[in-house]
Design a protein around this motif. Structure first.
Motif, PDB file in Angstrom:
ATOM      1  N   PRO A  64       0.807  -1.221   0.000  1.00  0.00           N
ATOM      2  CA  PRO A  64       0.000   0.000   0.000  1.00  0.00           C
ATOM      3  C   PRO A  64       0.843   1.276   0.000  1.00  0.00           C
ATOM      4  CG  PRO A  64      -0.921  -1.582   1.527  1.00  0.00           C
ATOM      5  CD  PRO A  64       0.397  -2.141   1.090  1.00  0.00           C
ATOM      6  N   ILE A  65       0.348   2.307  -0.692  1.00  0.00           N
ATOM      7  CA  ILE A  65       1.042   3.598  -0.702  1.00  0.00           C
ATOM      8  C   ILE A  65       0.556   4.490   0.431  1.00  0.00           C
ATOM      9  CG2 ILE A  65       1.593   3.519  -3.153  1.00  0.00           C
ATOM     10  CD1 ILE A  65      -0.799   5.303  -3.698  1.00  0.00           C
ATOM     11  N   GLY A  66      -0.358   3.999   1.227  1.00  0.00           N
ATOM     12  CA  GLY A  66      -0.844   4.771   2.361  1.00  0.00           C
ATOM     13  C   GLY A  66      -1.911   4.031   3.137  1.00  0.00           C
ATOM     14  N   ASN A  67      -2.922   3.548   2.424  1.00  0.00           N
ATOM     15  CA  ASN A  67      -4.054   2.875   3.055  1.00  0.00           C
ATOM     16  C   ASN A  67      -3.815   1.370   3.085  1.00  0.00           C
ATOM     17  OD1 ASN A  67      -6.605   1.763   3.712  1.00  0.00           O
ATOM     18  ND2 ASN A  67      -7.649   3.554   2.872  1.00  0.00           N
ATOM     19  N   LEU A  68      -3.724   0.800   4.287  1.00  0.00           N
ATOM     20  CA  LEU A  68      -3.422  -0.623   4.420  1.00  0.00           C
ATOM     21  C   LEU A  68      -4.485  -1.519   3.791  1.00  0.00           C
ATOM     22  CD1 LEU A  68      -1.955  -0.889   8.041  1.00  0.00           C
ATOM     23  CD2 LEU A  68      -0.741  -1.139   5.872  1.00  0.00           C
ATOM     24  N   SER A 121       9.003  -2.728  -1.781  1.00  0.00           N
ATOM     25  CA  SER A 121       9.561  -1.403  -1.518  1.00  0.00           C
ATOM     26  C   SER A 121       8.862  -0.821  -0.302  1.00  0.00           C
ATOM     27  CB  SER A 121       9.375  -0.499  -2.741  1.00  0.00           C
ATOM     28  OG  SER A 121       7.999  -0.302  -2.996  1.00  0.00           O
ATOM     29  N   ASP A 122       9.221   0.405   0.063  1.00  0.00           N
ATOM     30  CA  ASP A 122       8.555   1.049   1.195  1.00  0.00           C
ATOM     31  C   ASP A 122       7.054   1.165   0.947  1.00  0.00           C
ATOM     32  OD1 ASP A 122      10.912   1.293   2.490  1.00  0.00           O
ATOM     33  OD2 ASP A 122      11.132   3.449   2.209  1.00  0.00           O
ATOM     34  N   ALA A 123       6.703   1.478  -0.287  1.00  0.00           N
ATOM     35  CA  ALA A 123       5.296   1.652  -0.646  1.00  0.00           C
ATOM     36  C   ALA A 123       5.155   1.568  -2.157  1.00  0.00           C
ATOM     37  CB  ALA A 123       4.781   3.008  -0.152  1.00  0.00           C
ATOM     38  N   GLY A 124       4.086   0.944  -2.615  1.00  0.00           N
ATOM     39  CA  GLY A 124       3.822   0.879  -4.050  1.00  0.00           C
ATOM     40  C   GLY A 124       4.516  -0.279  -4.742  1.00  0.00           C
ATOM     41  N   MET A 125       4.692  -0.122  -6.055  1.00  0.00           N
ATOM     42  CA  MET A 125       5.222  -1.182  -6.901  1.00  0.00           C
ATOM     43  C   MET A 125       6.746  -1.200  -6.898  1.00  0.00           C
ATOM     44  SD  MET A 125       4.720  -3.685  -9.055  1.00  0.00           S
ATOM     45  CE  MET A 125       3.036  -3.599  -9.691  1.00  0.00           C
ATOM     46  N   LEU A 183       3.053  -9.181  -9.077  1.00  0.00           N
ATOM     47  CA  LEU A 183       1.674  -9.053  -8.642  1.00  0.00           C
ATOM     48  C   LEU A 183       1.182  -7.638  -8.941  1.00  0.00           C
ATOM     49  CD1 LEU A 183       2.772 -11.524  -7.037  1.00  0.00           C
ATOM     50  CD2 LEU A 183       1.228 -10.851  -5.177  1.00  0.00           C
ATOM     51  N   PRO A 184      -0.062  -7.471  -9.393  1.00  0.00           N
ATOM     52  CA  PRO A 184      -0.592  -6.117  -9.588  1.00  0.00           C
ATOM     53  C   PRO A 184      -0.926  -5.489  -8.241  1.00  0.00           C
ATOM     54  CG  PRO A 184      -2.299  -7.719 -10.031  1.00  0.00           C
ATOM     55  CD  PRO A 184      -1.042  -8.506  -9.764  1.00  0.00           C
ATOM     56  N   GLY A 185      -0.893  -4.166  -8.209  1.00  0.00           N
ATOM     57  CA  GLY A 185      -1.214  -3.518  -6.940  1.00  0.00           C
ATOM     58  C   GLY A 185      -1.025  -2.021  -6.981  1.00  0.00           C
ATOM     59  N   ALA A 186      -0.916  -1.429  -5.800  1.00  0.00           N
ATOM     60  CA  ALA A 186      -0.902   0.027  -5.650  1.00  0.00           C
ATOM     61  C   ALA A 186       0.297   0.664  -6.356  1.00  0.00           C
ATOM     62  CB  ALA A 186      -0.878   0.382  -4.165  1.00  0.00           C
ATOM     63  N   ASN A 187       0.038   1.823  -6.973  1.00  0.00           N
ATOM     64  CA  ASN A 187       1.089   2.594  -7.624  1.00  0.00           C
ATOM     65  C   ASN A 187       0.691   4.064  -7.621  1.00  0.00           C
ATOM     66  OD1 ASN A 187       1.950   3.833 -10.542  1.00  0.00           O
ATOM     67  ND2 ASN A 187       3.590   2.656  -9.631  1.00  0.00           N
ATOM     68  N   GLY A 212      -0.577  15.827  -6.798  1.00  0.00           N
ATOM     69  CA  GLY A 212      -1.249  14.816  -5.992  1.00  0.00           C
ATOM     70  C   GLY A 212      -0.470  14.632  -4.705  1.00  0.00           C
ATOM     71  N   ARG A 213      -1.106  14.925  -3.572  1.00  0.00           N
ATOM     72  CA  ARG A 213      -0.400  14.933  -2.289  1.00  0.00           C
ATOM     73  C   ARG A 213      -0.967  13.883  -1.337  1.00  0.00           C
ATOM     74  NH1 ARG A 213      -0.308  17.492   2.828  1.00  0.00           N
ATOM     75  NH2 ARG A 213      -2.501  18.075   2.627  1.00  0.00           N
ATOM     76  N   GLU A 214      -0.068  13.105  -0.704  1.00  0.00           N
ATOM     77  CA  GLU A 214      -0.468  12.144   0.309  1.00  0.00           C
ATOM     78  C   GLU A 214      -1.537  11.168  -0.199  1.00  0.00           C
ATOM     79  OE1 GLU A 214       0.908  12.346   4.136  1.00  0.00           O
ATOM     80  OE2 GLU A 214       2.110  12.384   2.323  1.00  0.00           O
ATOM     81  N   LEU A 215      -1.289  10.552  -1.345  1.00  0.00           N
ATOM     82  CA  LEU A 215      -2.285   9.701  -1.994  1.00  0.00           C
ATOM     83  C   LEU A 215      -2.713   8.537  -1.109  1.00  0.00           C
ATOM     84  CD1 LEU A 215      -1.003   9.577  -5.671  1.00  0.00           C
ATOM     85  CD2 LEU A 215      -2.557  11.193  -4.588  1.00  0.00           C
ATOM     86  N   THR A 216      -4.004   8.303  -1.061  1.00  0.00           N
ATOM     87  CA  THR A 216      -4.719   7.247  -0.320  1.00  0.00           C
ATOM     88  C   THR A 216      -4.679   7.450   1.194  1.00  0.00           C
ATOM     89  OG1 THR A 216      -3.009   5.548   0.036  1.00  0.00           O
ATOM     90  CG2 THR A 216      -4.048   5.607  -2.144  1.00  0.00           C
ATOM     91  N   LYS A 217      -4.015   8.494   1.673  1.00  0.00           N
ATOM     92  CA  LYS A 217      -3.937   8.745   3.108  1.00  0.00           C
ATOM     93  C   LYS A 217      -5.047   9.706   3.547  1.00  0.00           C
ATOM     94  CE  LYS A 217       1.079   8.080   2.932  1.00  0.00           C
ATOM     95  NZ  LYS A 217       2.409   8.682   3.116  1.00  0.00           N
ATOM     96  N   THR A 218      -5.133   9.941   4.832  1.00  0.00           N
ATOM     97  CA  THR A 218      -6.198  10.768   5.388  1.00  0.00           C
ATOM     98  C   THR A 218      -6.228  12.168   4.783  1.00  0.00           C
ATOM     99  OG1 THR A 218      -6.057   9.576   7.486  1.00  0.00           O
ATOM    100  CG2 THR A 218      -7.174  11.710   7.525  1.00  0.00           C
ATOM    101  N   PHE A 219      -5.048  12.729   4.522  1.00  0.00           N
ATOM    102  CA  PHE A 219      -4.967  14.099   4.018  1.00  0.00           C
ATOM    103  C   PHE A 219      -4.715  14.152   2.510  1.00  0.00           C
ATOM    104  CE2 PHE A 219      -3.804  14.345   8.529  1.00  0.00           C
ATOM    105  CZ  PHE A 219      -4.760  15.271   8.955  1.00  0.00           C
ATOM    106  N   GLU A 220      -5.164  13.136   1.784  1.00  0.00           N
ATOM    107  CA  GLU A 220      -5.031  13.144   0.326  1.00  0.00           C
ATOM    108  C   GLU A 220      -5.624  14.431  -0.244  1.00  0.00           C
ATOM    109  OE1 GLU A 220      -5.834   9.626  -2.327  1.00  0.00           O
ATOM    110  OE2 GLU A 220      -7.559  10.852  -2.885  1.00  0.00           O
ATOM    111  N   GLU A 221      -4.882  15.004  -1.210  1.00  0.00           N
ATOM    112  CA  GLU A 221      -5.319  16.272  -1.807  1.00  0.00           C
ATOM    113  C   GLU A 221      -4.824  16.356  -3.240  1.00  0.00           C
ATOM    114  OE1 GLU A 221      -5.135  21.067  -0.730  1.00  0.00           O
ATOM    115  OE2 GLU A 221      -3.723  19.667   0.211  1.00  0.00           O
ATOM    116  N   PHE A 222      -5.679  16.888  -4.131  1.00  0.00           N
ATOM    117  CA  PHE A 222      -5.284  17.155  -5.510  1.00  0.00           C
ATOM    118  C   PHE A 222      -5.409  18.654  -5.750  1.00  0.00           C
ATOM    119  CE2 PHE A 222      -6.359  12.680  -5.732  1.00  0.00           C
ATOM    120  CZ  PHE A 222      -5.333  12.175  -6.513  1.00  0.00           C
TER     121      PHE A 222
END
Length: 289
Positions: free
Chosen positions: A20-24, A91-95, A119-123, A194-204
């Motif tokens: 996950p890039i933010g959201n488990l 990796s730390d997060a993502g693909m 495996l496909p997944g978050a990016n 795109g800031r803080e994607l998938t997290k609580t403070f996600e913002e575009f």
């Protein structure tokens, strides 16, 4: 051709597992099962991955594998694979493999004829691209620009006529200088942050480069995906300086305010010639004046 039958072999395998890039909740069932079943997990940051493993009850042993130890850790992991163990790289997060050394491990495995299963997944890049509202039928992913100003400008100049949406990553403390370089080379194009994607403070944040620079005057926090609209004009077929002699080319830059040595260096870069040759050509005529 070398054929890989990904799911028709008993052979040890290198698994590339996105996290996950933010959201488990973006962790897939298959990713959890794979990490539970492999013999080793090659992790960019073992402390970060340990938190993930604890959350999903994954007991597999972690091995450190990152940019600074890949020359040693990579061959050791290959020894494990060749000895019959299966390895997952995260990796730390993502693909893994996108802006991290996972791609180097994939190459080592392919060279050793070891199956690589992704495996496909978050990016973050694709997530931001789809949400941006910018064209998606053609895009160029670049990732992080170089830190040095000159290198950063060189990269931007090399892609300034790319017609598709251009996707970058950037850290908060370098965002303003990155946007300044984009403004210098690309002009005031439309972009999306795109800031803080998938997290609580996600913002575009959607607008122009100038508007983004103004926004950066405030507090800049979070990890960013920066998406810039593609070029609307085609690359010039001829260069503006082609009708000029080397001497006239250097003089042009001097009249624009560059010092002679800087003007010579820029002229050499424009023409793809050695600096010494341009220096000699300029000073031979300069002495005659």
């Amino acid at each position: 051709m070398n054929s890989q039958k990904s799911y028709q072999t008993e052979q040890p395998t290198l698994y590339v597992v996105p996290t996950p890039i933010g959201n488990l909740e973006d962790m897939t069932y298959r990713a959890v099962r794979t990490l539970q079943e492999v013999d080793l997990i090659a992790a960019e940051d073992t402390r970060q991955t340990m938190k993930l493993c604890r959350h999903f009850e994954i007991p597999t042993k972690l091995i450190s594998y990152h940019e600074h130890n890949k020359e040693v850790s990579g061959p050791r992991l290959m020894e494990d694979l060749l000895a019959g163990k299966s390895v997952a790289v995260v990796s730390d997060a993502g693909m893994p493999g996108i802006s991290d050394p996972g791609s180097d491990l994939v190459r080592l495995a392919i060279e050793a004829n070891i199956p690589v299963v992704v495996l496909p997944g978050a990016n973050a890049a694709l997530t931001a691209l789809v949400a941006s509202g910018l064209p998606t039928e053609r895009f160029l992913y670049y990732g992080f620009l170089p830190r040095k100003k000159k290198d950063r400008i060189d990269v931007l100049e090399s892609i300034q006529y790319e017609p598709g949406t251009i996707v970058f990553y950037e850290a908060p403390h370098r965002l303003k200088e990155m946007l300044t370089a984009i403004r210098q080379v690309f002009g005031n194009r439309q972009l999306v942050l795109g800031r803080e994607l998938t997290k609580t403070f996600e913002e575009f944040l959607r607008g122009s480069v100038d508007e983004a620079l103004q926004w950066c005057e405030g507090e800049v926090r979070g990890e960013f995906v920066v998406l810039v609209s593609g070029a609307t004009e085609a690359a010039p077929t001829t260069m503006w300086w082609e009708a000029l002699s080397v001497y006239e080319h250097v003089v042009h830059y001097i009249e624009e305010g560059l010092k002679p040595n800087a003007a010579i260096k820029q002229t050499a870069k424009d023409r793809g010639e050695s600096r010494n040759d341009v220096y000699d050509a300029y000073h031979q005529l300069h002495k005659k004046e």
